[in-house]
Design a protein around this motif. Structure first.
Motif: not given
Length: 961
Positions: A766-785
């Motif tokens: 994943s990456r931080f852009d040049k304007k001070g943001h984190i752009i983060q991918s996630v494998c989220a809520s597994c188990g149908g949460c």
């Protein structure tokens, strides 16, 4: 003591973090949302030297009004945006801002400091370098020169023992109410005059006027105790138009209580089928991409995208009944605020699986995807560098992703709108390529029959779950594509130029290569490895396009050079390395180990504008082993950051951070260095609850001290609670003296959904852009949460996990805002006279354009300019922001303007026997044909940029039609 912070901003902006101060205070942060307004244009408090009404002490200007600091109150004036579109010179005098309404064009209201001291001391601080002059009317008494502007104004002893501090950020204003020991926070009461109505809704304070609605979010408060944060319940008390505060539980009167949210958005993809998260990036219009894998029909593809149908693949194991349809890559693109899906597409073949490892955008905002594929029918372009699948050894990754015929690297380029395949190629030999994984990692311990390596690693270059899908792709300003990863092939394809290491060292090697923009030619490639297992995980470029790579080396004979920081393996299971390669790929300029006599591994490398080299990774080194010349550290911790000089001869500083429990806490997923040399890092809690971590069958549970638990946080953390497997985001000052920001983010385990809280990625960058943001991918809520935090809710693309298992979420957090950042879109080639409309996507306050043709400069945001003659013009844009850490940032781009006749390009020098790309730069209109009619020894005579390998000085002539 009690501290209140307020930030005014429009819906497009985020909250700044609290300014660094040292107080023994109780702090409550309240966020104000000004609906439908882009509120602030400048963020300075301008003193009154007689140019305004005598009641005014300081004024802050807004795009749609102003704020006035007075002795005993604050006055806000907001103007209807429709009226504001008319001439600013006919909006009435400044004194009128103290009226309740102005002919229905605006609305002013006051916030009185009820029962406050009448004569507090009022002090302005942090004076700006510039000043204002005012010549209002023909009365010289209203004229004022050298009027000072400040970033901070403090009311001392506004109430007994209570100070009020206003200060600006580059997106708005905040104020702190500072309750000193012995003072009572209940003395603080604000009375609103001139509002239409004021109410509490769901704990939020809503202030309504005739032209705006202002929401002060429900107070959220916490205190910090020895680095740990404890939430303190706090709420508003509203009686008619008077507002006070209630602390609803006991608290330590000598500690800080703070709230500082800054989440721009967080969203699920909304896929109705299992969709895992791998990688994310940004583009130059601030849009967000997220990439993962999808296991069936149900990904939210858009009509017209490149591949709207699920191609599928093969089961992980022959005859398998689970994940039997295989998987494709899923790519989704969101607007900058996450409210809209711009496009979504599958990517993959029908006879195998794919995984994305890394995403990046080109200078033209096209998306580059690097990953691995086991599909012999993966979509490749007709002119691809490698059109045939090379294959390798059968392997199953993560138990459910099967590559029956081995795996190759793929590199694919999609158009900005996702509709067209601009280029796509396999890259690989006869062994497995791009996958840092071996079959025995999936096999159980032969004695205990327990398989623990896949989830918790093997103390080598596969140390964390998901390390198999590492590696990185980047592009330069000519859209050349660079990849750093690994290979098991001893016949990995060579480039046009010979790399510095042409033969495999044995076992697994790092591999680095460079492709041309349409992925039809490999400019150069090189192995990098010794006689055991080694891997490249990340790469970066210097200003002159030398390539910096970093990764992990098991091999004691891994290639190093003399004169570097450490040319000898330190003797542990793995050493981190960082190396510098000549831009032509043929010379190893510098290469060093970094680490200790135990496990050390580097996962990311970045360079700053001075070409210093920063690297981060994991370590098992004890105590202060890897701490050098750094003011901030947490000894005995498992993550390191180090800074080297440009030739890797000197370690400038290095530090370790974490919980201090003697082992790595997080798997690092993103790393960056900004224009002010601050260091950013993100990662997720690498230790899994209820998964074996050794052959004896030991495991962590949710109550264990593991993963992200007890990681250091800052007072302005966005999330202070963790279950051990959340994401952790950090910012470190440029000299490693200060932890500037640290926060958790993720779904906290809850008992009603048993697998909740396992936030992670399955590999990828994943990456931080040049304007001070984190752009983060996630494998989220597994188990149908369903409790991965989404924001805004409602308003973001998808607030729910619509699958029965996982969903690829992505979050964007603005961490640092005081950055001037210059950028504008590349300009395609055009014919003279050529009228260019520049598209500025910079961040700053002032803009100076130099068009490169001797014409006057422009200060417009998006200027037009006409080039009357053909030629190659260098355009520069200087962006300034006096409130930023760097004050100014500059970017240059070359524009090619053609006209009938000949245009000469600068000569290129190469050594005898060498090869080089020739031809004009720039993006020519679709349908342009190229024909080289003079000169020999080209690898093609009908493309824009062929490779020339002349034996003697040669003139080349290109006809472009």
């Amino acid at each position: 003591m009690f501290k209140k912070l307020v930030s005014l901003y429009s819906g497009n902006y985020t909250i700044d973090h609290m300014k660094n101060k040292t107080f023994f205070t109780l702090l409550v942060f309240l966020l104000i949302l000004l609906c439908n307004y882009n509120a602030f244009a400048q963020f300075e408090f301008i003193e009154n030297k007689g140019q305004w009404h005598e009641n005014v002490l300081y004024k802050m200007e807004m795009r749609n009004g102003a704020m006035f600091l007075e002795n005993s109150c604050i006055t806000y004036n907001f103007i209807n945006p429709d009226d504001h579109n008319y001439s600013h010179a006919h909006n009435g005098s400044e004194e009128q801002t103290h009226a309740h309404t102005i002919k229905n064009q605006g609305h002013a209201y006051k916030m009185h400091f009820l029962r406050a001291n009448k004569t507090p001391d009022i002090i302005a601080n942090d004076k700006t370098r510039d000043y204002n002059n005012y010549y209002i009317g023909n009365d010289p008494s209203k004229w004022a020169s050298y009027v000072g502007k400040y970033f901070d104004v403090t009311y001392i002893n506004l109430y007994d023992g209570i100070d009020l501090d206003f200060y600006s950020t580059d997106k708005g204003m905040k104020y702190d109410i500072i309750i000193n020991p012995g003072a009572d926070y209940r003395d603080v009461i604000f009375e609103y005059e001139g509002v239409d109505n004021i109410a509490l809704e769901d704990g939020n304070l809503i202030v309504n006027t005739s032209v705006s609605s202002v929401k002060e979010l429900k107070p959220f408060a916490y205190q910090v105790f020895n680095g740990d944060t404890v939430e303190i319940e706090c709420s508003y008390i509203l009686k008619r138009n008077k507002v006070a505060f209630e602390i609803n539980e006991d608290y330590d009167k000598t500690k800080q209580l703070i709230i500082d949210p800054s989440l721009i958005f967080s969203t699920y993809t909304g896929s109705t089928v299992d969709n895992w998260g791998f990688t994310a990036t940004w583009d130059y219009d601030d849009n967000v991409y997220s990439g993962g894998i999808v296991f069936a029909i149900g990904y939210p593809t858009t009509t017209g995208s490149f591949q709207i149908s699920f191609a599928g693949g093969t089961p992980p194991i022959a005859g398998s009944t689970y994940y039997q349809d295989g998987c494709d890559v899923g790519i989704i693109k969101y607007t900058e605020d996450g409210s809209t899906r711009l496009y979504a597409t599958y990517l993959g073949g029908a006879n195998g699986q794919e995984m994305p490892h890394s995403l990046v955008v080109s200078e033209d905002n096209d998306l580059i995807i690097m990953g691995t594929t086991g599909s012999p029918d993966f979509p490749v372009s007709f002119n691809a560098f490698q059109t045939v699948f090379g294959g390798g050894d059968s392997i199953v990754y993560d138990n459910v992703i099967g590559f029956d015929d081995g795996v190759d690297i793929f590199v694919t380029k999609l158009s900005e709108d996702g509709t067209s395949l601009l280029g796509s190629t396999y890259v690989g030999g006869s062994g497995n390529d791009g996958l840092n994984y071996q079959m025995h990692f999936s096999e159980p311990d032969p004695v205990t029959n327990i398989n623990y390596v896949s989830m918790h690693g093997n103390d080598s270059i596969y140390f964390n779950y998901g390390d198999g899908a590492r590696g990185e792709v980047i592009v330069d300003n000519k859209d050349m594509v660079y990849v750093g990863t690994n290979t098991f092939s001893n016949d990995f394809p060579l480039g046009i130029n010979i790399g510095f290491q042409t033969i495999s060292g044995g076992g697994q090697d790092g591999i680095v290569f460079k492709l041309n923009p349409d992925l039809s030619q490999m400019i150069w490639s090189s192995y990098m490895g010794g006689d055991e297992d080694d891997a490249i995980f990340s790469l970066s470029l210097t200003e002159n396009e030398d390539v910096i790579v970093a990764g992990g080396a098991v091999s004691a004979n891994f290639p190093t050079t003399s004169g570097v920081y450490n040319d000898t393996h330190n003797g542990g299971s793995t050493d981190a390395f960082v190396s510098k390669i000549h831009m032509n790929g043929n010379i190893l300029l510098a290469s060093t180990f970094f680490g200790s006599d135990v496990y050390d591994n580097a996962f990311f490398v970045r360079t700053d504008k001075l070409n210093n080299i920063f690297v981060c990774g994991q370590t098992k080194a004890s105590g202060t082993t890897l701490i050098h010349n750094a003011g901030y550290s947490v000894p005995n911790s498992g993550q390191f950051i180090a800074k080297f000089n440009n030739d890797l001869s000197t370690l400038e500083w290095s530090t370790v951070f974490g919980s201090g429990n003697g082992r790595p806490n997080i798997s690092i997923t993103a790393f960056a260095v900004d224009v002010c040399n601050r260091v950013y890092l993100s990662g997720w809690g690498r230790e899994w609850a209820y998964s074996y971590y050794n052959a004896q069958g030991d495991y962590y549970n949710w109550d264990s001290d593991y993963g992200t638990k007890n990681m250091p946080l800052t007072a302005d953390a966005l999330q202070t609670e963790t279950d051990g497997q959340d994401f952790y985001v950090l910012v470190l000052s440029e000299d490693a003296s200060t932890l500037e920001y640290a926060s958790y983010f993720g779904e906290v385990h809850y008992t009603s959904c048993g697998y909740s809280g396992h936030d992670h990625v399955d590999g990828g960058t994943s990456r931080f852009d040049k304007k001070g943001h984190i752009i983060q991918s996630v494998c989220a809520s597994c188990g149908g949460c369903q409790e991965f935090p989404t924001e805004p809710n409602p308003g973001v693309w998808s607030t729910t996990n619509n699958a029965t298992n996982c969903n690829n979420a992505v979050f964007k957090i603005r961490i640092i805002e005081n950055l001037a950042q210059a950028n504008f879109d590349p300009i395609p080639v055009g014919c003279a006279p050529y009228e260019v409309q520049f598209n500025n996507n910079s961040q700053g306050e002032t803009f100076i354009w130099d068009f490169g043709d001797g014409s006057p400069t422009s200060s417009e945001f998006n200027p037009d300019h006409v080039y009357t003659e053909g030629g190659e013009y260098t355009v520069s844009l200087i962006v300034g922001d006096p409130a930023s850490c760097n004050f100014y940032d500059t970017i240059t781009r070359v524009i090619n303007v053609v006209e009938p006749g000949e245009t000469s390009l600068d000569p290129i020098e190469i050594c005898p026997g060498g090869s080089t790309l020739i031809g004009p730069a720039g993006d020519y209109p679709e349908g342009t044909t190229f024909q080289w009619v003079q000169g020999t020894d080209l690898n093609s005579y009908n493309i824009q940029n062929p490779v020339a390998s002349p034996d003697e000085t040669t003139d080349y002539l290109l006809v472009a039609t």
